[in-house]
Design a protein around this motif. Structure first.
Motif, mmCIF file in Angstrom:
data_model
loop_
_atom_site.group_PDB
_atom_site.id
_atom_site.type_symbol
_atom_site.label_atom_id
_atom_site.label_comp_id
_atom_site.label_asym_id
_atom_site.label_seq_id
_atom_site.Cartn_x
_atom_site.Cartn_y
_atom_site.Cartn_z
ATOM 1 N N GLY A 113 -67.031 41.182 -31.632
ATOM 2 C CA GLY A 113 -66.960 41.982 -30.420
ATOM 3 C C GLY A 113 -65.783 41.556 -29.575
ATOM 4 O O GLY A 113 -65.015 40.659 -29.915
ATOM 5 N N LYS A 124 -72.878 52.302 -29.815
ATOM 6 C CA LYS A 124 -72.119 52.229 -28.564
ATOM 7 C C LYS A 124 -72.695 53.214 -27.556
ATOM 8 O O LYS A 124 -72.978 54.359 -27.877
ATOM 9 C CB LYS A 124 -70.647 52.530 -28.822
ATOM 10 N N GLY A 174 -64.754 41.230 -25.172
ATOM 11 C CA GLY A 174 -65.255 41.402 -23.812
ATOM 12 C C GLY A 174 -65.289 40.077 -23.087
ATOM 13 O O GLY A 174 -64.978 39.036 -23.641
ATOM 14 N N ALA A 223 -72.846 35.797 -25.207
ATOM 15 C CA ALA A 223 -71.599 36.559 -25.166
ATOM 16 C C ALA A 223 -70.554 35.941 -26.092
ATOM 17 O O ALA A 223 -69.828 36.658 -26.807
ATOM 18 C CB ALA A 223 -71.080 36.631 -23.740
ATOM 19 N N ASP A 238 -69.366 44.249 -19.619
ATOM 20 C CA ASP A 238 -68.777 44.029 -20.940
ATOM 21 C C ASP A 238 -69.654 43.096 -21.774
ATOM 22 O O ASP A 238 -69.863 43.322 -22.971
ATOM 23 C CB ASP A 238 -67.359 43.470 -20.821
ATOM 24 N N ALA A 239 -70.195 42.061 -21.155
ATOM 25 C CA ALA A 239 -71.077 41.148 -21.878
ATOM 26 C C ALA A 239 -72.380 41.849 -22.261
ATOM 27 O O ALA A 239 -72.901 41.654 -23.367
ATOM 28 C CB ALA A 239 -71.377 39.915 -21.027
ATOM 29 N N LEU A 282 -71.822 43.794 -25.295
ATOM 30 C CA LEU A 282 -71.790 42.917 -26.468
ATOM 31 C C LEU A 282 -73.197 42.566 -26.935
ATOM 32 O O LEU A 282 -73.478 42.550 -28.139
ATOM 33 C CB LEU A 282 -71.020 41.638 -26.141
ATOM 34 N N TYR A 283 -74.072 42.239 -26.005
ATOM 35 C CA TYR A 283 -75.449 41.905 -26.377
ATOM 36 C C TYR A 283 -76.077 43.035 -27.190
ATOM 37 O O TYR A 283 -76.709 42.799 -28.227
ATOM 38 C CB TYR A 283 -76.305 41.664 -25.128
ATOM 39 N N GLU A 329 -74.556 45.964 -28.591
ATOM 40 C CA GLU A 329 -73.852 46.576 -29.718
ATOM 41 C C GLU A 329 -73.536 45.609 -30.848
ATOM 42 O O GLU A 329 -73.446 46.015 -32.009
ATOM 43 C CB GLU A 329 -72.570 47.229 -29.206
ATOM 44 N N VAL A 330 -73.391 44.324 -30.525
ATOM 45 C CA VAL A 330 -73.089 43.344 -31.568
ATOM 46 C C VAL A 330 -74.345 42.592 -31.991
ATOM 47 O O VAL A 330 -74.711 42.581 -33.168
ATOM 48 C CB VAL A 330 -72.001 42.357 -31.093
ATOM 49 N N ALA A 381 -71.419 36.773 -29.675
ATOM 50 C CA ALA A 381 -71.126 38.168 -29.985
ATOM 51 C C ALA A 381 -69.635 38.378 -30.231
ATOM 52 O O ALA A 381 -69.235 39.098 -31.147
ATOM 53 C CB ALA A 381 -71.604 39.066 -28.848
ATOM 54 N N ARG A 382 -68.772 37.729 -29.415
ATOM 55 C CA ARG A 382 -67.324 37.857 -29.625
ATOM 56 C C ARG A 382 -66.924 37.263 -30.960
ATOM 57 O O ARG A 382 -66.071 37.807 -31.662
ATOM 58 C CB ARG A 382 -66.569 37.173 -28.488
#
Length: 261
Positions: free
Chosen positions: A256, A204, A258, A248, A190-191, A194-195, A197-198, A251-252
């Motif tokens: 994002g 994706k 995750g 991470a 999941d992380a 994020l790296y 896609e965000v 990114a959130r």
């Protein structure tokens, strides 16, 4: 007598932006055009080759010793490697780089071979079908200089230090990279997503971490490659976890979702 005006050089002064562009072209390349001298005639021989970067940024290729271009670099290690994707529109408007290299064959059984095998297969998983055949070998294409074309009127001449990390910069991470990459892919996909896609703004996909180096990470999904640069180069493996968790989190915060690394 009037002095003859000096011819204006088309080569720009190398700056950090040019260095980053050049390193990124090498780090993100999956294939390129290799030119070597044909032993029988001395004529340039160009071949498409698949590549992956070693930790210091040196391009590595896997080649059959039965092929013409391998015979050429084994007879004369001088070679050139052209990297850069054409993209949409005018192909001459897109960045590309020509590396003037010297091919060095890597013998089986050592740590260098194991590292290159792992990093190469992360980019080219189908090569696992033949990577261990006796007539295949890895070659490091060690850079002696480079010619970077960043687009129209953006020409640079680069030296190895502009592109290749010093051995001491990589030494601390060499023993940690394989385990860190495996851990992220097994426990923190999941992380990794994020790296890509965000933070890299990639589409994706089923993203995996391919490799780490002191300056950043390379993420892969099929034929796609995304490069994420660290804000500050790593100087010790202990800093790696902190950096991955912070990326991470960032990114959130940017939208994002995750888990943390």
């Amino acid at each position: 007598m009037a002095e003859t005006p000096k011819e204006k050089s088309v080569i720009r002064e190398t700056d950090d932006e040019a260095r980053r562009l050049a390193r990124g072209l090498v780090r993100c390349a999956r294939h390129g055009a290799l030119a070597a001298l044909e032993p029988q005639t001395g004529h340039p021989l160009a071949s498409r080759v698949a590549v992956a970067p070693d930790m210091d940024g040196t391009p590595v290729m896997l080649a059959s010793t039965l092929s013409g271009h391998t015979a050429a670099i084994m007879a004369d290690p001088r070679s050139s490697l052209l990297l850069g994707e054409a993209g949409k529109g005018d192909p001459l408007a897109h960045p590309r780089i020509t590396l003037f290299t010297r091919a060095v064959r890597i013998e089986r059984g050592g740590e260098d071979h194991a590292r290159m095998r792992r990093r190469y297969l992360a980019r080219h998983p189908k090569a696992e079908l033949y990577v261990d055949f006796g007539d295949f070998a890895f070659f490091r294409l060690e850079i002696e200089r480079a010619s970077l074309n960043g687009g129209f009127a953006k020409a640079y001449s680069l030296q190895p230090a502009d592109m290749i990390l010093a051995p001491e910069a990589c030494a601390a991470l060499l023993g940690w990279e394989a385990g860190a990459v495996a851990h992220m892919n097994e426990d923190h996909r999941d992380a990794v997503a994020l790296y890509a896609e965000v933070l890299c703004r990639a589409p994706k996909a089923d993203w995996r971490l391919a490799s780490l180096d002191p300056e950043g990470m390379d993420l892969v999904a099929g034929d796609r490659i995304a490069r994420l640069w660290f804000e500050t180069p790593l100087d010790a493996p202990a800093a790696l976890k902190t950096v991955l968790v912070d990326l991470a989190r960032r990114a959130r915060e940017q939208g994002g979702a995750g888990g943390a690394a």
